[in-house]
Motif scaffolding. Structure first.
Motif, short mmCIF file in Angstrom:
data_model
loop_
_atom_site.label_atom_id
_atom_site.label_comp_id
_atom_site.label_asym_id
_atom_site.label_seq_id
_atom_site.Cartn_x
_atom_site.Cartn_y
_atom_site.Cartn_z
N LEU A 197 -12.25 -5.94 -7.04
CA LEU A 197 -12.42 -5.07 -6.00
C LEU A 197 -13.83 -5.57 -5.24
CD1 LEU A 197 -12.12 -2.33 -4.25
CD2 LEU A 197 -13.55 -1.22 -6.19
N GLN A 231 -14.69 -9.59 1.14
CA GLN A 231 -14.08 -10.54 2.38
C GLN A 231 -13.61 -9.81 3.57
OE1 GLN A 231 -13.74 -13.73 1.07
NE2 GLN A 231 -14.56 -13.09 -0.60
N THR A 232 -13.77 -8.48 3.29
CA THR A 232 -13.49 -7.61 4.85
C THR A 232 -14.63 -6.98 5.08
OG1 THR A 232 -12.86 -6.05 3.35
CG2 THR A 232 -11.06 -7.64 4.20
N GLU A 233 -15.76 -7.04 4.54
CA GLU A 233 -17.10 -6.59 4.76
C GLU A 233 -17.44 -7.06 6.09
OE1 GLU A 233 -21.41 -5.27 2.89
OE2 GLU A 233 -20.02 -6.73 2.06
N ALA A 240 -10.06 -2.41 0.44
CA ALA A 240 -10.43 -3.68 1.11
C ALA A 240 -9.99 -3.64 2.62
CB ALA A 240 -9.65 -4.97 0.41
N SER A 241 -8.76 -2.71 2.80
CA SER A 241 -8.54 -2.49 4.28
C SER A 241 -9.39 -1.55 5.00
CB SER A 241 -7.00 -2.29 4.27
OG SER A 241 -6.65 -0.90 3.62
N MET A 278 -12.57 -8.28 -3.16
CA MET A 278 -11.88 -8.48 -2.14
C MET A 278 -12.53 -7.38 -0.80
SD MET A 278 -9.04 -9.84 -2.61
CE MET A 278 -8.15 -9.29 -1.12
N THR A 279 -13.26 -6.70 -1.30
CA THR A 279 -13.99 -5.80 -0.46
C THR A 279 -15.34 -6.61 0.62
OG1 THR A 279 -15.57 -4.96 -1.84
CG2 THR A 279 -13.65 -3.56 -1.36
N ILE A 323 -7.34 -1.48 -4.59
CA ILE A 323 -7.96 -2.75 -4.31
C ILE A 323 -7.56 -2.71 -2.63
CG2 ILE A 323 -8.09 -5.21 -4.27
CD1 ILE A 323 -8.20 -4.91 -7.04
N GLY A 377 -14.02 2.81 3.74
CA GLY A 377 -14.30 2.29 2.23
C GLY A 377 -14.84 3.22 1.35
#
Length: 446
Positions: A41, A47-49, A114-115, A44-45, A110, A287
């Motif tokens: 988790l 990567q999109t932060e 993440a989205s 992945m989070t 996740i 998030g």
């Protein structure tokens, strides 16, 4: 009977040893499973932060569609007929859960977080704990009573691992099963499993954040009453949050049935709505929103309606069909609301945020004991027990017989002026005025 009295201590000693082994094993396995999930988790989070707004608006509908497809097709693997909820496992299924569907909820969570979906991380951890606990019960061919306890052990281990609060997490996993009743026979194995899971998670490098507070002011009746009043308001805020989530779920079910919508499309529509809302609501509320909670607990001024924005985004996320936890949002909502209310009540914003966090967890989940202990472990003993206990109990009473968990059981009424049918799910029971109060009211009317 007296000649067999010496046997009882021996039986109890064997019971202690039995649970030292079983609960430690369960905690170690669950701690490893939740650590794997949490590291995935966080990666992945990460990567999109901090992505641009336009990309965030694209990710939300995509995450919704992926959630819908995964949940819709993934659960076709469940041919056992068992539900994969901890409440069903303990109350109805004698400690049994479907094992093939174990990874579905963690993967869906996740994707959700993440989205940018507004949800929590503890739901998948409690699911992992309950599923692995049920699997251990099957492997060792335990009877139904022991399987129930070991599932509760797994849930407690999952909560302890995700929050870094081994005692509060263990109590939460037991207390959440029924409003007004804690199974004391579950407590020892739950605590052992919680401590083992926490230690294993530390070994696997799961990071935890604590908020040590300086000693609060000397005890003051006025200050205690102010914080109790804050708890009353947080109970109302918890009620708003719970009702928003349940009404969003009901609206999704109504729209899906009314227009015969393919189920995977519902979270897609929810993602589109979230994408539109973040044009006016700050993305801080998407998030996990943990930085928002950190700022509230650091004393930074929070908006008075911040709790409402977070509640609304969580309701749309969970209500439309995304999967995610529901306790982490309670942390954020409580800290933000308590911080904002502190200025109106003349309290320290740090103390207000801490009391708010504990109060919303106590009310929304109907777990006041676990919430108070969580305050002790997160903030330190002085703050956790001296002031936040009153706020937590006030909030717990104010929300009445409602819960964020529809399958949570009602064991006892919270008021002698109300009556309920014991051991019925919250979703299927309405608290009613007691006969004595109704008779008094009729006499007053006459």
């Amino acid at each position: 009977m007296q000649r067999f009295d010496f046997i009882e201590p021996v039986v109890m000693l064997v019971t202690v040893l039995q649970w030292l082994v079983l609960a430690t094993l369960t905690g170690a396995i669950v701690g490893s499973g939740t650590s794997l999930f949490l590291h995935g988790l966080f990666f992945m989070t990460g990567q999109t932060e901090g992505i641009p707004l336009w990309l965030q608006m694209c990710l939300l509908p995509a995450g919704g569609l992926l959630n819908g497809l995964l949940l819709h097709y993934g659960y076709r693997l469940n041919t056992t007929g068992f539900k994969d909820t901890l409440f069903a496992a303990v109350h109805v299924q004698a400690g049994r859960m479907p094992f093939l569907t174990l990874p579905i909820k963690p993967i869906a969570a996740i994707i959700t977080l993440a989205s940018g979906g507004s949800a929590g991380k503890e739901g998948p951890c409690s699911h992992i704990g309950a599923s692995l606990g049920a699997a251990i019960g099957q492997v060792f061919h335990l009877n139904s009573e022991l399987r129930q306890r070991i599932v509760a052990c797994g849930v407690s281990a999952g909560f302890a691992s995700v929050f870094g609060t081994p005692i509060a997490g263990a109590i939460y996993g037991v207390e959440v099963l029924a409003i007004g009743r804690i199974r004391h026979d579950f407590l020892f194995p739950a605590v052992i499993a919680g401590i083992a899971s926490y230690q294993v998670s530390l070994f696997w490098g799961v990071p935890y954040t604590y908020y040590p507070f300086a000693a609060p002011p000397a005890f003051s009746e006025i200050l205690f009453l102010k914080i109790a009043l804050l708890g009353v308001v947080c109970g109302v805020i918890s009620l708003i949050f719970v009702e928003l989530v349940h009404r969003a779920r009901a609206l999704r079910a109504h729209l899906q049935m009314r227009f015969d919508i393919w189920p995977p499309l519902m979270p897609l529509f929810g993602g589109i709505l979230l994408a539109l809302l973040i044009l006016v609501i700050p993305t801080d509320y998407l998030g996990l929103s943990l930085p928002l909670m950190d700022r509230a607990l650091a004393g930074e001024s929070m908006p008075l309606l911040g709790f409402l924005w977070k509640s609304l985004l969580v309701a749309i996320t969970i209500g439309s069909g995304f999967y995610g936890g529901i306790v982490t949002p309670q942390f954020v909502i409580g800290a933000v609301a308590g911080n904002a209310l502190a200025y109106w009540l003349g309290l320290s914003p740090l103390l207000g945020a801490a009391a708010g966090l504990v109060s919303v967890v106590a009310a929304s989940s109907n777990t006041p004991v676990a919430a108070i202990l969580m305050g002790v472990e997160l903030f330190g003993g002085a703050v956790g027990t001296l002031y936040t206990a009153g706020a937590a109990m006030a909030a717990y009473l104010m929300i009445g017989h409602r819960s964020i968990y529809p399958e949570q059981r009602l064991a006892y009424s919270k008021s002698s002026w109300m009556r309920i049918r014991p051991d019925t799910p919250v979703q299927g029971e309405k608290a009613r005025l007691s006969y004595g109060l109704l008779r008094w009211w009729r006499e007053r009317q006459q």
